[in-house]
Write an enzyme that holds these catalytic residues in place. Structure first.
Site, short mmCIF file in Angstrom:
data_model
loop_
_atom_site.label_atom_id
_atom_site.label_comp_id
_atom_site.label_asym_id
_atom_site.label_seq_id
_atom_site.Cartn_x
_atom_site.Cartn_y
_atom_site.Cartn_z
N ASN A 74 -8.75 -25.80 -55.21
CA ASN A 74 -9.60 -26.21 -56.32
C ASN A 74 -10.99 -26.48 -55.75
OD1 ASN A 74 -10.90 -27.47 -58.43
ND2 ASN A 74 -9.66 -29.34 -58.37
N LYS A 87 -13.67 -27.16 -57.31
CA LYS A 87 -14.50 -28.10 -58.08
C LYS A 87 -15.90 -27.51 -58.27
CE LYS A 87 -11.49 -31.67 -56.42
NZ LYS A 87 -11.24 -33.08 -56.23
N HIS A 92 -7.17 -31.80 -65.09
CA HIS A 92 -7.45 -32.43 -63.80
C HIS A 92 -7.95 -33.86 -64.03
CE1 HIS A 92 -9.36 -33.35 -59.98
NE2 HIS A 92 -8.54 -32.45 -59.46
N GLU A 132 -10.28 -35.49 -62.80
CA GLU A 132 -11.74 -35.63 -62.96
C GLU A 132 -12.16 -35.29 -64.39
OE1 GLU A 132 -12.72 -33.21 -59.56
OE2 GLU A 132 -11.92 -34.81 -58.29
N GLU A 170 -0.96 -35.26 -58.97
CA GLU A 170 -2.11 -35.67 -58.16
C GLU A 170 -2.40 -37.16 -58.38
OE1 GLU A 170 -4.73 -32.04 -57.06
OE2 GLU A 170 -5.46 -32.92 -58.91
N GLY A 204 -9.70 -36.75 -52.83
CA GLY A 204 -11.00 -36.80 -52.18
C GLY A 204 -11.23 -38.07 -51.38
N SER A 213 -5.87 -35.01 -51.06
CA SER A 213 -6.13 -35.06 -49.61
C SER A 213 -5.14 -34.25 -48.77
CB SER A 213 -6.20 -36.52 -49.13
OG SER A 213 -7.28 -37.19 -49.76
N GLY A 255 -8.20 -29.63 -52.76
CA GLY A 255 -9.63 -29.68 -53.06
C GLY A 255 -10.47 -29.45 -51.83
P1 PGA Z 1 -8.69 -33.23 -52.57
O1 PGA Z 1 -8.67 -32.81 -54.13
O2 PGA Z 1 -7.78 -32.27 -51.86
O3 PGA Z 1 -10.12 -33.08 -52.14
O4 PGA Z 1 -8.19 -34.62 -52.49
C1 PGA Z 1 -7.49 -32.41 -54.76
C2 PGA Z 1 -7.77 -32.09 -56.20
O5 PGA Z 1 -8.58 -32.80 -56.82
O6 PGA Z 1 -7.21 -31.14 -56.77
#
Ligand code: PGA
Length: 244
Positions: free
Chosen positions: A4, A6, A90, A92, A162, A168, A208, A229
């Site tokens: 992803n 983003k 997601h 976010e 998630e 993140g 992560s 991500g």
């Molecule tokens: P991250 O994001 O691997 O940077 O933690 C995962 C995601 O939001 O899909």
């Protein structure tokens, strides 16, 4: 294994990524590999991955096929450019753009109607985990979203668990924590869609995921893949995740 991106990368950076990435995963046949790129990068991503086993997805879609929805992109548009997948719901989008379980369901159905595979995200916030409410939150998100699908629709989607506190932040859930949440989700799937369908659905873990922790996560039979991500932005690190 789904990346992803983003809101990162230009079309030129997308092309450069795949020049490096494709040779690194050319011999990997153990997993489906997907990159979910920003809308403006989709053409470059689809061009670069033609003839490879890597599939491309969007990160969101509107539920209408077309219309007066300034700034939105529809399922038929993603399909027309060559996408096979799309992320839906997601955290976010839930946190910053007003996504609800109801709109998640509408977007999921819209994706399925046009033949895209939706990767539907669920997960608890830190305060919810600390209050021991993880399974309750997952159940509410499941019941309001995925649970509203028909059995046929359910058989064509992917779930991503998630935990929001792990996204993140570098704070990955322990493999056991992730597996517990996956079991709870699979339990909801079984109650609604039956045992066979609940065993068949793929549940990805996201939050992560990195080359150095992916192995422990994937050793859990409950975890079928990752939604990645930060570590998907660099060809070497995403290849390290894919080739765990
Ligand atoms: P991250 O994001 O691997 O940077 O933690 C995962 C995601 O939001 O899909």
């Amino acid at each position: 294994m789904a990346g992803n991106w983003k809101m990162f990368k230009s079309p030129a950076e997308t092309t450069t990524f795949f020049e490096k990435f494709l040779p690194l995963v050319a011999a990997s046949h153990h997993a489906e590999v997907v990159i979910c790129a920003p809308f403006i990068d989709l053409a470059a991503a689809i061009g670069a991955t033609q003839g490879s086993a890597v599939a491309i997805g969007g990160q969101n879609l509107h539920w209408a096929k077309e219309g007066a929805f300034t700034g939105e992109i529809s399922g038929p548009m993603l399909k027309a450019i060559g996408c096979q997948y799309v992320i839906v719901g997601h955290s976010e989008r839930r946190q910053f753009f007003g996504e609800t379980d109801e709109t998640v369901l509408k977007r999921t159905v819209a994706a399925l109607e046009v033949g895209l595979t939706p990767i539907v995200c669920v997960g608890e916030m830190l305060a919810e985990r600390e209050a021991n409410r993880t399974n309750e939150v997952l159940k509410t998100q499941f019941d309001g979203g995925i649970g509203g699908l028909t059995p046929d629709q359910f058989s064509r989607m992917v779930i991503a668990y998630e935990p929001v506190w792990a996204i993140g932040t570098g704070k990955v859930a322990t493999p056991e924590m992730a597996a517990d949440a996956h079991r709870a989700l699979r339990g909801s799937c079984e109650a609604r869609f039956g045992r066979e369908a609940s065993q068949a659905v793929r549940i990805l873990y996201g939050g992560s995921v990195k080359p150095d922790n992916v192995q422990g996560l994937m050793a859990q039979p409950e975890i079928d893949g990752g939604l990645v991500g930060g570590a998907s932005l660099e060809a070497g690190s995403f290849a390290g995740v894919v080739n765990f």
